[in-house]
Scaffold this active site. Structure first.
Site, PDB file in Angstrom:
ATOM      1  N   LYS A 277      -4.655 -10.589  -6.831  1.00  0.00           N
ATOM      2  CA  LYS A 277      -5.894 -10.739  -6.055  1.00  0.00           C
ATOM      3  C   LYS A 277      -7.018  -9.893  -6.652  1.00  0.00           C
ATOM      4  O   LYS A 277      -6.763  -8.771  -7.105  1.00  0.00           O
ATOM      5  CB  LYS A 277      -5.578 -10.263  -4.627  1.00  0.00           C
ATOM      6  CG  LYS A 277      -6.656 -10.434  -3.623  1.00  0.00           C
ATOM      7  CD  LYS A 277      -6.255  -9.818  -2.281  1.00  0.00           C
ATOM      8  CE  LYS A 277      -6.501  -8.324  -2.233  1.00  0.00           C
ATOM      9  NZ  LYS A 277      -6.503  -7.744  -0.890  1.00  0.00           N
TER      10      LYS A 277
ATOM     11  N   LYS B   3       0.829  -1.213   0.000  1.00  0.00           N
ATOM     12  CA  LYS B   3       0.000   0.000   0.000  1.00  0.00           C
ATOM     13  C   LYS B   3       0.854   1.250   0.000  1.00  0.00           C
ATOM     14  O   LYS B   3       0.447   2.276  -0.550  1.00  0.00           O
ATOM     15  CB  LYS B   3      -0.963   0.002   1.187  1.00  0.00           C
ATOM     16  CG  LYS B   3      -2.111  -0.968   0.992  1.00  0.00           C
ATOM     17  CD  LYS B   3      -3.395  -0.460   1.627  1.00  0.00           C
ATOM     18  CE  LYS B   3      -4.561  -1.350   1.248  1.00  0.00           C
ATOM     19  NZ  LYS B   3      -5.772  -1.096   2.020  1.00  0.00           N
TER      20      LYS B   3
ATOM     21  N   LYS C  15     -11.398  -4.393  -5.215  1.00  0.00           N
ATOM     22  CA  LYS C  15     -12.319  -3.352  -5.673  1.00  0.00           C
ATOM     23  C   LYS C  15     -11.587  -2.089  -6.100  1.00  0.00           C
ATOM     24  O   LYS C  15     -12.180  -1.209  -6.718  1.00  0.00           O
ATOM     25  CB  LYS C  15     -13.416  -3.074  -4.643  1.00  0.00           C
ATOM     26  CG  LYS C  15     -12.969  -2.779  -3.251  1.00  0.00           C
ATOM     27  CD  LYS C  15     -14.162  -2.774  -2.275  1.00  0.00           C
ATOM     28  CE  LYS C  15     -13.682  -2.904  -0.853  1.00  0.00           C
ATOM     29  NZ  LYS C  15     -14.407  -3.680   0.055  1.00  0.00           N
TER      30      LYS C  15
HETATM   31  P1  TYM Z   1     -10.971  -6.029   3.407  1.00  0.00           P
HETATM   32  O1  TYM Z   1     -12.030  -5.014   3.584  1.00  0.00           O
HETATM   33  O2  TYM Z   1      -9.851  -5.751   2.465  1.00  0.00           O
HETATM   34  O3  TYM Z   1     -11.616  -7.411   2.961  1.00  0.00           O
HETATM   35  C1  TYM Z   1     -12.685  -8.024   3.687  1.00  0.00           C
HETATM   36  C2  TYM Z   1     -12.501  -9.542   3.675  1.00  0.00           C
HETATM   37  O4  TYM Z   1     -12.499 -10.024   2.330  1.00  0.00           O
HETATM   38  C3  TYM Z   1     -11.337 -10.838   2.110  1.00  0.00           C
HETATM   39  N1  TYM Z   1     -10.917 -10.679   0.714  1.00  0.00           N
HETATM   40  C4  TYM Z   1     -10.752 -11.692  -0.149  1.00  0.00           C
HETATM   41  N2  TYM Z   1     -10.889 -13.016   0.001  1.00  0.00           N
HETATM   42  C5  TYM Z   1     -10.652 -13.793  -1.076  1.00  0.00           C
HETATM   43  N3  TYM Z   1     -10.276 -13.287  -2.287  1.00  0.00           N
HETATM   44  C6  TYM Z   1     -10.115 -11.975  -2.482  1.00  0.00           C
HETATM   45  N4  TYM Z   1      -9.766 -11.501  -3.676  1.00  0.00           N
HETATM   46  C7  TYM Z   1     -10.357 -11.100  -1.370  1.00  0.00           C
HETATM   47  N5  TYM Z   1     -10.308  -9.754  -1.214  1.00  0.00           N
HETATM   48  C8  TYM Z   1     -10.648  -9.514   0.073  1.00  0.00           C
HETATM   49  C9  TYM Z   1     -10.300 -10.288   3.082  1.00  0.00           C
HETATM   50  O5  TYM Z   1      -9.301 -11.237   3.355  1.00  0.00           O
HETATM   51  C10 TYM Z   1     -11.162  -9.975   4.290  1.00  0.00           C
HETATM   52  O6  TYM Z   1     -11.362 -11.123   5.077  1.00  0.00           O
HETATM   53  N6  TYM Z   1      -8.055  -5.530   7.451  1.00  0.00           N
HETATM   54  C11 TYM Z   1      -9.313  -6.064   6.973  1.00  0.00           C
HETATM   55  C12 TYM Z   1     -10.515  -5.524   7.723  1.00  0.00           C
HETATM   56  C13 TYM Z   1     -10.398  -5.693   9.195  1.00  0.00           C
HETATM   57  C14 TYM Z   1     -10.500  -6.927   9.907  1.00  0.00           C
HETATM   58  C15 TYM Z   1     -10.341  -6.562  11.278  1.00  0.00           C
HETATM   59  C16 TYM Z   1     -10.704  -8.249   9.542  1.00  0.00           C
HETATM   60  C17 TYM Z   1     -10.177  -4.702  10.083  1.00  0.00           C
HETATM   61  N7  TYM Z   1     -10.134  -5.206  11.364  1.00  0.00           N
HETATM   62  C18 TYM Z   1     -10.385  -7.522  12.292  1.00  0.00           C
HETATM   63  C19 TYM Z   1     -10.756  -9.221  10.541  1.00  0.00           C
HETATM   64  C20 TYM Z   1     -10.587  -8.843  11.893  1.00  0.00           C
HETATM   65  C21 TYM Z   1      -9.491  -5.663   5.508  1.00  0.00           C
HETATM   66  O7  TYM Z   1      -8.958  -4.691   5.058  1.00  0.00           O
HETATM   67  O8  TYM Z   1     -10.390  -6.442   4.827  1.00  0.00           O
END
Ligand code: TYM
Length: 335
Positions: A199, A117, A202
């Site tokens: 990956k 990032k 969005k």
């Molecule tokens: P975020 O918002 O990027 O994504 C949400 C969830 O979707 C999963 N994910 C995917 N899984 C499979 N293939 C993909 N292409 C893909 N893109 C996204 C992510 O692994 C995630 O599970 N840091 C986290 C948000 C967060 C969080 C937390 C999660 C903040 N605090 C505490 C768990 C526990 C994030 O940015 O997810």
């Protein structure tokens, strides 16, 4: 949470940076829905996390409300699970600070998401982007979660959370449960339809690379039709066939069919037929979500009520842990 029911505790979050992708759905949210039967679950919209990247304020606000509606539309039931917006529960930011003072510069510099990032947003490598995993650790530890269902990209952050929890417990005495990641065997990394070595995300500039869970059926069909594959013809899961492997994963997760079954189903047919079939099962899986979202997003009063009730219930749980932590580190508490 566990105290009341004896069930194991699940916690997970998602950022409100736009409509969820098929990757978010398959890798995370779809499983969250299913886990509500057997676990005490807490799911939240990670709006504070989104501030680590520059956001247009009006869009962030809109996306946050939409994210709540999307989670509801995906089956998260606020009667069964905690559902809330992160910034509505102050304990997250507060615990984040205390944990910041126990996290090491060296371990944070090793986070691959920070490296990625900060390369992507070279003009805004802010302190929040750097300490992001600490805020995330606090999210998890506040609710004494046993398991954290996430996609594979979050694994390193979970390992960091475990290390931080163990370090804190060793220094100050047992406060935190040390959580385990819960990463599905199939679908934990859904890849871009245009570059299957990356990956699905969005924030992809190529709109054909990702499917959003609110895309219209014809848009979904077109994106699958254009999906990048290879110059062979056999629908088989094999190293080097990244595009086909990705499509097979999506098809397999949604239909429950094994890779062998899928290979048999498409024997003698071309990639065109296969892509069409994948598009169709995705359209069918997402249709009820799109319909339910369309209904919910009109009902602002209900969405606000869900947020308010969720914040009150989550604050109650989170404050208990936060108070313990404050006592342990020696902060002077007045009642
Ligand atoms: P975020 O918002 O990027 O994504 C949400 C969830 O979707 C999963 N994910 C995917 N899984 C499979 N293939 C993909 N292409 C893909 N893109 C996204 C992510 O692994 C995630 O599970 N840091 C986290 C948000 C967060 C969080 C937390 C999660 C903040 N605090 C505490 C768990 C526990 C994030 O940015 O997810």
């Amino acid at each position: 949470m566990e105290e009341q029911t004896g069930k194991k505790v699940i916690l997970s979050g998602i950022q409100p940076t736009g409509t969820f992708t098929l990757g978010n759905y398959i890798g995370a949210v779809r499983n969250w829905d299913r886990m509500q039967q057997d676990y005490d679950c807490a799911y939240f919209v990670a709006d504070l996390h989104s501030l680590t990247v520059r956001q247009e304020p009006g869009a962030l606000k809109k996306n946050t409300l939409e994210a709540v509606a999307l989670l509801l539309a995906c089956g998260i039931d606020p009667e069964k699970s905690l559902l809330f917006v992160q910034s509505h529960v102050r304990a997250h930011a507060e615990l984040g600070w205390i944990l910041d003072c126990n996290a090491l510069f060296g371990e944070l510099t090793r986070m691959t998401q920070f490296k990625d990032k900060s390369a992507q947003h070279a003009d805004n490598v802010n302190a929040g982007l750097f300490t992001y995993p600490v805020l995330m650790a606090g999210d998890i530890l506040l609710y004494q979660a046993d398991y954290v269902p996430v996609g594979a990209d979050q694994k390193q952050h979970l390992e960091f959370t475990r290390n931080l929890a163990e370090r804190f417990n060793n220094l100050y005495g047992e406060v935190f449960k040390v959580p385990e990641p819960y990463i599905a065997k199939n679908g934990a990394r859904v890849m871009s339809l245009q570059d299957p070595t990356r990956k699905m995300s969005k924030s992809d500039e190529n709109l054909n690379g990702f499917v959003s869970i609110l895309d219209e059926p014809n848009v979904i069909m077109n994106k699958f039709k254009r999906a990048v594959t290879d110059s062979e013809t056999e629908v088989v899961y094999r190293e080097g066939k990244d595009g086909i492997n990705n499509l097979m994963t999506i098809y397999s997760v949604i239909t429950g069919k094994s890779y062998d079954d899928i290979t048999a189903e498409f024997a003698g047919k071309g990639y065109g037929d296969f892509k069409k079939a994948v598009g169709e099962v995705v359209v069918d899986a997402l249709a009820p979500i799109r319909e339910e979202f369309g209904r919910l997003i009109q009902d602002k009063a209900y969405l606000e009520k869900v947020c308010k009730d969720g914040a009150a219930k989550a604050s109650y749980v989170a404050e208990k842990t936060l108070t313990k932590v404050k006592k342990k580190v020696g902060l002077y508490i007045v009642k």
